[in-house]
Design a protein around this motif. Sequence first.
Motif, PDB file in Angstrom:
ATOM      1  N   THR A  97      70.521   7.092  24.066  1.00 47.77           N
ATOM      2  CA  THR A  97      69.583   7.877  23.258  1.00 47.77           C
ATOM      3  C   THR A  97      69.227   7.169  21.953  1.00 47.77           C
ATOM      4  OG1 THR A  97      71.504   9.152  22.454  1.00 47.77           O
ATOM      5  CG2 THR A  97      70.172  10.123  24.215  1.00 47.77           C
ATOM      6  N   GLY A  98      69.440   5.873  21.913  1.00 48.67           N
ATOM      7  CA  GLY A  98      68.931   5.082  20.801  1.00 48.67           C
ATOM      8  C   GLY A  98      69.798   5.006  19.565  1.00 48.67           C
ATOM      9  N   HIS A  99      71.059   5.413  19.633  1.00 46.52           N
ATOM     10  CA  HIS A  99      71.932   5.271  18.475  1.00 46.52           C
ATOM     11  C   HIS A  99      72.289   3.789  18.312  1.00 46.52           C
ATOM     12  CE1 HIS A  99      72.257   9.581  19.206  1.00 46.52           C
ATOM     13  NE2 HIS A  99      72.687   9.691  17.964  1.00 46.52           N
ATOM     14  N   GLU A 100      72.040   3.249  17.151  1.00 45.75           N
ATOM     15  CA  GLU A 100      72.208   1.813  16.925  1.00 45.75           C
ATOM     16  C   GLU A 100      73.553   1.449  16.319  1.00 45.75           C
ATOM     17  OE1 GLU A 100      68.908   0.696  14.526  1.00 45.75           O
ATOM     18  OE2 GLU A 100      67.448   0.956  16.145  1.00 45.75           O
ATOM     19  N   ARG A 101      74.223   2.408  15.685  1.00 39.39           N
ATOM     20  CA  ARG A 101      75.501   2.131  15.031  1.00 39.39           C
ATOM     21  C   ARG A 101      76.491   3.244  15.383  1.00 39.39           C
ATOM     22  NH1 ARG A 101      71.203   0.851  12.053  1.00 39.39           N
ATOM     23  NH2 ARG A 101      70.960   3.024  11.431  1.00 39.39           N
ATOM     24  N   VAL A 102      77.584   2.875  16.012  1.00 44.87           N
ATOM     25  CA  VAL A 102      78.583   3.844  16.462  1.00 44.87           C
ATOM     26  C   VAL A 102      79.955   3.430  15.924  1.00 44.87           C
ATOM     27  CG1 VAL A 102      79.780   4.827  18.455  1.00 44.87           C
ATOM     28  CG2 VAL A 102      77.295   4.484  18.527  1.00 44.87           C
ATOM     29  N   ASP A 131      80.136   1.183  28.223  1.00 45.15           N
ATOM     30  CA  ASP A 131      79.560   2.390  27.634  1.00 45.15           C
ATOM     31  C   ASP A 131      78.674   2.100  26.426  1.00 45.15           C
ATOM     32  OD1 ASP A 131      81.004   3.880  29.516  1.00 45.15           O
ATOM     33  OD2 ASP A 131      82.755   3.945  28.214  1.00 45.15           O
ATOM     34  N   LEU A 132      79.034   1.118  25.623  1.00 41.39           N
ATOM     35  CA  LEU A 132      78.323   0.875  24.364  1.00 41.39           C
ATOM     36  C   LEU A 132      77.646  -0.494  24.320  1.00 41.39           C
ATOM     37  CD1 LEU A 132      80.898   2.385  21.822  1.00 41.39           C
ATOM     38  CD2 LEU A 132      78.799   3.435  22.685  1.00 41.39           C
ATOM     39  N   HIS A 133      77.417  -1.081  25.478  1.00 43.80           N
ATOM     40  CA  HIS A 133      76.849  -2.429  25.492  1.00 43.80           C
ATOM     41  C   HIS A 133      75.448  -2.474  24.896  1.00 43.80           C
ATOM     42  CE1 HIS A 133      74.092  -1.653  28.887  1.00 43.80           C
ATOM     43  NE2 HIS A 133      75.012  -0.805  29.282  1.00 43.80           N
ATOM     44  N   SER A 134      74.744  -1.343  24.898  1.00 39.47           N
ATOM     45  CA  SER A 134      73.382  -1.321  24.367  1.00 39.47           C
ATOM     46  C   SER A 134      73.321  -0.945  22.890  1.00 39.47           C
ATOM     47  CB  SER A 134      72.522  -0.336  25.165  1.00 39.47           C
ATOM     48  OG  SER A 134      73.023   0.988  25.035  1.00 39.47           O
ATOM     49  N   VAL A 135      74.469  -0.653  22.280  1.00 42.55           N
ATOM     50  CA  VAL A 135      74.509  -0.270  20.869  1.00 42.55           C
ATOM     51  C   VAL A 135      74.589  -1.527  20.002  1.00 42.55           C
ATOM     52  CG1 VAL A 135      75.865   0.933  19.101  1.00 42.55           C
ATOM     53  CG2 VAL A 135      75.564   1.956  21.368  1.00 42.55           C
ATOM     54  N   ASP A 136      73.764  -1.601  18.974  1.00 44.87           N
ATOM     55  CA  ASP A 136      73.679  -2.810  18.156  1.00 44.87           C
ATOM     56  C   ASP A 136      74.969  -3.117  17.405  1.00 44.87           C
ATOM     57  OD1 ASP A 136      71.092  -3.174  18.962  1.00 44.87           O
ATOM     58  OD2 ASP A 136      70.186  -2.324  17.156  1.00 44.87           O
ATOM     59  N   CYS A 137      75.619  -2.097  16.842  1.00 43.73           N
ATOM     60  CA  CYS A 137      76.793  -2.328  16.005  1.00 43.73           C
ATOM     61  C   CYS A 137      77.858  -1.282  16.325  1.00 43.73           C
ATOM     62  CB  CYS A 137      76.413  -2.256  14.522  1.00 43.73           C
ATOM     63  SG  CYS A 137      77.788  -2.639  13.399  1.00 43.73           S
ATOM     64  N   VAL A 138      79.024  -1.752  16.733  1.00 43.48           N
ATOM     65  CA  VAL A 138      80.147  -0.868  17.057  1.00 43.48           C
ATOM     66  C   VAL A 138      81.318  -1.226  16.151  1.00 43.48           C
ATOM     67  CG1 VAL A 138      81.796  -0.143  18.819  1.00 43.48           C
ATOM     68  CG2 VAL A 138      79.418  -0.647  19.454  1.00 43.48           C
ATOM     69  N   VAL A 139      81.878  -0.214  15.501  1.00 40.88           N
ATOM     70  CA  VAL A 139      83.052  -0.384  14.646  1.00 40.88           C
ATOM     71  C   VAL A 139      84.148   0.525  15.168  1.00 40.88           C
ATOM     72  CG1 VAL A 139      84.000  -0.217  12.309  1.00 40.88           C
ATOM     73  CG2 VAL A 139      81.592  -0.869  12.640  1.00 40.88           C
ATOM     74  N   TRP A 140      85.334  -0.026  15.397  1.00 37.72           N
ATOM     75  CA  TRP A 140      86.467   0.776  15.877  1.00 37.72           C
ATOM     76  C   TRP A 140      87.520   0.813  14.772  1.00 37.72           C
ATOM     77  CZ3 TRP A 140      87.180   1.039  21.735  1.00 37.72           C
ATOM     78  CH2 TRP A 140      88.080   2.078  22.082  1.00 37.72           C
ATOM     79  N   LEU A 141      87.904   2.009  14.341  1.00 35.46           N
ATOM     80  CA  LEU A 141      88.922   2.158  13.306  1.00 35.46           C
ATOM     81  C   LEU A 141      90.304   1.952  13.906  1.00 35.46           C
ATOM     82  CD1 LEU A 141      87.735   5.344  11.361  1.00 35.46           C
ATOM     83  CD2 LEU A 141      87.069   2.961  11.000  1.00 35.46           C
ATOM     84  N   ALA A 142      91.070   1.010  13.338  1.00 33.50           N
ATOM     85  CA  ALA A 142      92.455   0.837  13.763  1.00 33.50           C
ATOM     86  C   ALA A 142      93.236   2.116  13.463  1.00 33.50           C
ATOM     87  CB  ALA A 142      93.089  -0.352  13.042  1.00 33.50           C
ATOM     88  N   LEU A 143      94.216   2.408  14.308  1.00 33.69           N
ATOM     89  CA  LEU A 143      94.957   3.668  14.199  1.00 33.69           C
ATOM     90  C   LEU A 143      95.914   3.676  13.012  1.00 33.69           C
ATOM     91  CD1 LEU A 143      95.970   4.351  17.924  1.00 33.69           C
ATOM     92  CD2 LEU A 143      93.994   5.252  16.658  1.00 33.69           C
ATOM     93  N   ASN A 144      96.099   4.863  12.477  1.00 30.02           N
ATOM     94  CA  ASN A 144      97.119   5.137  11.479  1.00 30.02           C
ATOM     95  C   ASN A 144      98.492   4.860  12.091  1.00 30.02           C
ATOM     96  OD1 ASN A 144      99.012   6.409   9.825  1.00 30.02           O
ATOM     97  ND2 ASN A 144      98.005   8.406   9.863  1.00 30.02           N
ATOM     98  N   GLU A 145      99.271   3.958  11.479  1.00 29.50           N
ATOM     99  CA  GLU A 145     100.586   3.589  12.010  1.00 29.50           C
ATOM    100  C   GLU A 145     101.735   4.309  11.306  1.00 29.50           C
ATOM    101  OE1 GLU A 145     100.818  -0.655  11.742  1.00 29.50           O
ATOM    102  OE2 GLU A 145      99.235  -0.996  13.229  1.00 29.50           O
ATOM    103  N   ASN A 146     101.446   5.315  10.493  1.00 27.97           N
ATOM    104  CA  ASN A 146     102.512   6.024   9.781  1.00 27.97           C
ATOM    105  C   ASN A 146     103.568   6.553  10.741  1.00 27.97           C
ATOM    106  OD1 ASN A 146     101.390   5.679   7.261  1.00 27.97           O
ATOM    107  ND2 ASN A 146     100.416   7.689   7.193  1.00 27.97           N
ATOM    108  N   PRO A 147     104.850   6.358  10.456  1.00 28.95           N
ATOM    109  CA  PRO A 147     105.884   6.988  11.283  1.00 28.95           C
ATOM    110  C   PRO A 147     105.695   8.496  11.289  1.00 28.95           C
ATOM    111  CG  PRO A 147     106.847   5.412   9.752  1.00 28.95           C
ATOM    112  CD  PRO A 147     105.408   5.585   9.337  1.00 28.95           C
TER     113      PRO A 147
END
Length: 221
Positions: A97-102, A131-147
């Motif tokens: 649906t045209g989302h360019e940044r996810v 799934d996101l090959h057509s999205v221009d910019c993908v950012v994945w947040l690294a997980l919180n490692e807090n015990p």
Amino acid sequence: MLTPLARWAVFAIVLASMSGIAPATASRGDDEAAPGLSEGVVGGVEAAAPGEVAHIVGDSVTAQARDPLVRRSVGVSAHPGLDIRAAQLRLRLLGRTGHERVVLALGAMDVYAGLSRASMRRRITAVLRDDLHSVDCVVWLALNENPNRHAGWPASTRVFNDLLDEVAPAYGAHVQHRWRVAAGNHPRWFRFDRVHFRIPGPGPRAYSDIVRVSVRNFCGT
């Protein structure tokens, strides 16, 4: 006595239920397909709203930060208990649906489910490659490692974050570690579970600031 996998599953359900909604899916083993999802779980998908700089997909932590994210022009699709497999329909539709940044804030529920390293790699790869090959910019947040209440959490999240660093560059995606570092430096942002934010508190605003800065730094907007 519960098996280790069963303990992971129970812990995941408890954490998700603290937000008042049951998990979107339960773990079905390493590679079993998740059940089909309705639009009620992932929400209807429309073209990016005017002025929307990015769209974030996440679980209960992202849901807690919905308001400050929206104020920063970030669209939000978040559901307590959402794992990677359950989010894939939503992600595919965002791409179509045209989302360019996810921005992705996913993986915690997959770690809670006790998935193997190989299975986590397959899930990450499927999202970025298919799934996101057509999205221009993908950012994945690294997980919180807090015990937290599960003794294996820091080591397991490090495995997941290492996989992000290994897999993402091959598909042109970016991994943002600022959230992981900030969460580790500010344990008082979180409730006793060390996962969910204290409300009221500064955590949701800080989280949304990091998301917005990530989009600006990696996607140029």
